[in-house]
Design an enzyme around this catalytic site. Structure first.
Site, PDB file in Angstrom:
ATOM      1  N   ARG A  17       0.673  -1.068   0.034  1.00  0.00           N
ATOM      2  CA  ARG A  17       0.184  -0.076  -0.063  1.00  0.00           C
ATOM      3  C   ARG A  17       0.876   1.281   0.040  1.00  0.00           C
ATOM      4  O   ARG A  17       0.382   2.380  -0.223  1.00  0.00           O
ATOM      5  CB  ARG A  17      -0.931   0.010   1.084  1.00  0.00           C
ATOM      6  N   ALA A 427      41.330  46.411  -4.440  1.00  0.00           N
ATOM      7  CA  ALA A 427      40.030  46.033  -4.851  1.00  0.00           C
ATOM      8  C   ALA A 427      39.996  45.938  -6.385  1.00  0.00           C
ATOM      9  O   ALA A 427      40.887  46.549  -7.214  1.00  0.00           O
ATOM     10  CB  ALA A 427      39.129  47.100  -4.433  1.00  0.00           C
TER      11      ALA A 427
END
Ligand code: UD1
Ligand code: CA
Length: 461
Positions: A17, A427
């Site tokens: 099931r 940066a």
């Protein structure tokens, strides 16, 4: 001396099931497979070597999935009933003295206390066996318990074989038994298949022992849901809910604040320290251990990780297979993918992804970065937009950032690469060569300034 207990867990059934290609007992509820819950419950009162799993369908998968070393396996290639399932193990089981307890692999809600009480009840009397029963409003499908004049169990009648009067009995057999092993093995050969299903019913042992002049006792439990077996996905969801409620309750009673607990998911094996706060919709999974005074933000997912005290996980942050030391802050919206070790007081901010990365104490990567396969020194600062290019299309390479280094925003570090202690990366740099300690490396185009250029352009129009 306490009587030793052998536990047989029946798990050979197909579980039709469930409508699944997977063995029923391998479906998960409360964060663990159903059968693992039962094994974990059994090890609270007996050593793994005394726990036997009876397997049939997909037995290889089930064997592999059991996480407890020492657990034994018995094959039942053909399922001829619950009695047969125990009989097939006779060679190995009958040699073990003490009690023989039978459990089902699809009943994960059974609590250790209940089974310990079952053993204690059996030990306190003279019965050949004790079984769990419950008075149910609707016992449809369960075996009904018939008592003798003295109040002992005379017989269990299965639903299919019961008369209308017997069907009216509300006391149902939960299918959980604790037998005296010697008497069980002495009489199990008397089981027959004279029933509508032509199976060997374990339930018939009650009548067999009773007829042989022994007593069998029933131990009632208050809530039949504790013995609920799972047959379909609806019951799986129901059991999952019950297991999770139980876990949340246990954790809250141990001093953890859980906001909107109905939205929070915490797996069975998770441990959380006092005064930690769990915000709504958080999921804490697998073998995660969280210390005291932490905060797990809304909708964060923490799995298989270790968090020390005072750790803060922001909302919508994912932490997997990582170790975070005291006072670490991660998120909101961070992703710690796997095998990271973040040391005390380090910060991992929003939209930062970490993989196989070690961050030293106090290191910071506060915004928008990918940091993979790296060693980041203590107190270093990794600027917004930094990418460690760890993959060259074939292999992964390491990035090493020294203590107290500063990587400027939007830098690209092409691994294998090293930035020395105390060094600076300007940066917007693309860094492809070693940056020595205390140096400044800038790897970007020079800025060009044309005075008055914009003004002239406007005037031309
Ligand atoms: C059984 C009991 C019933 C009880 C109910 C409680 C019997 C005959 N009946 O019925 O009285 O009320 O449990 O849930 O025992 N299994 C095997 N091998 C087999 C047969 C079964 O391993 O050959 C396993 C199944 O995988 C399952 C468990 O045993 O996990 C129970 O079997 P099932 O057929 O579901 O028994 P029930 O009809 O539920
Ligand atoms: Ca069943």
């Amino acid at each position: 001396m306490k009587t030793p207990v052998t536990v047989v867990i029946l798990a050979a059934g197909l579980g039709t099931r469930m409508k699944s290609r997977k063995a029923k007992v391998l479906h998960r509820a409360g964060g663990k497979s159903l059968v693992q819950h039962v094994v974990d419950t059994a090890v609270t009162f007996t050593p793994p070597e005394r726990i036997f799993l009876v397997l049939g369908h997909q037995s290889e998968d089930v064997r592999r999935a059991i996480a407890t070393p020492g657990v034994q396996f018995i094959e039942q290639p053909e399922q001829k009933g619950t009695g047969h399932a125990v009989m097939v193990g006779r060679d190995r089981l009958a040699a073990l003295d003490g009690y023989l307890m039978v459990l089902y692999g699809d009943c994960p809600l059974l609590r250790p206390e209940t089974l310990q009480r079952l053993i204690a009840t059996q030990a306190a009397g003279r019965a050949a066996g004790t079984l769990l029963t419950a008075d149910m409003d609707d016992p449809t499908g369960y075996g009904r318990v018939l008592h003798d004049a003295r109040g002992g169990v005379a017989e269990i009648v299965e639903q299919k074989a019961a008369t209308p009067e017997q069907l009216a009995i509300r006391e149902a057999n939960m299918g959980i038994y604790c037998f005296r092993a010697d008497l069980f093995w002495q009489h199990v050969g008397e089981l027959r298949t004279h029933n509508p299903a032509h199976e060997y019913y374990l339930t018939d042992m009650a009548a067999i022992l009773h007829r042989a002049g022994h007593s069998v006792e029933a131990m009632r439990i208050d809530d039949a849901r504790e013995a609920l077996g799972i047959n379909d996905r609806l019951q799986l969801a129901e059991v999952d809910r019950l297991l999770r409620e139980r876990k949340l309750r246990e954790i809250m009673l141990a001093g953890v604040t859980i906001e909107k607990p109905e939205t929070v998911t915490i797996d069975a094996d998770v441990e959380i320290g006092m005064d930690t706060v769990i915000e709504p919709f958080a999921q804490i999974l697998g073998r995660t251990r969280i210390g005291e005074n932490c905060r797990i933000g809304a909708a964060a997912i923490v799995s298989n990780s270790e968090l020390a005290d005072d750790v803060e996980i922001g909302p919508f942050t994912i932490v997997n297979a990582s170790r975070l030391e005291r006072g670490v802050q991660a998120g909101p919206f961070a992703r710690l993918r796997m095998d990271n070790h973040v040391e005390a007081g380090a910060h991992v901010g929003n939209f930062v992804e970490l993989k196989k990365t070690h961050m030293g104490p106090g290191a910071k990567a506060n915004h928008l970065a990918y940091l993979g396969d790296s060693q980041i020194g203590a107190r270093s600062n990794i600027g917004a937009g930094t990418i460690f290019c760890n993959y060259d299309g074939v292999r992964k390479h390491q990035t090493t950032i020294g203590e107290g280094a500063f990587v400027g925003s939007n830098s690209t570090l092409v691994a294998p690469i090293e930035v020395g202690e105390g060094a600076y990366v300007g940066a917007g740099s693309v860094i492809t060569n070693l940056v020595p300690p205390d140096a400044l490396a800038v790897g970007r185009a020079h800025q060009v300034v044309k005075e008055g250029w914009a003004k002239k352009r406007r005037e031309r129009k």
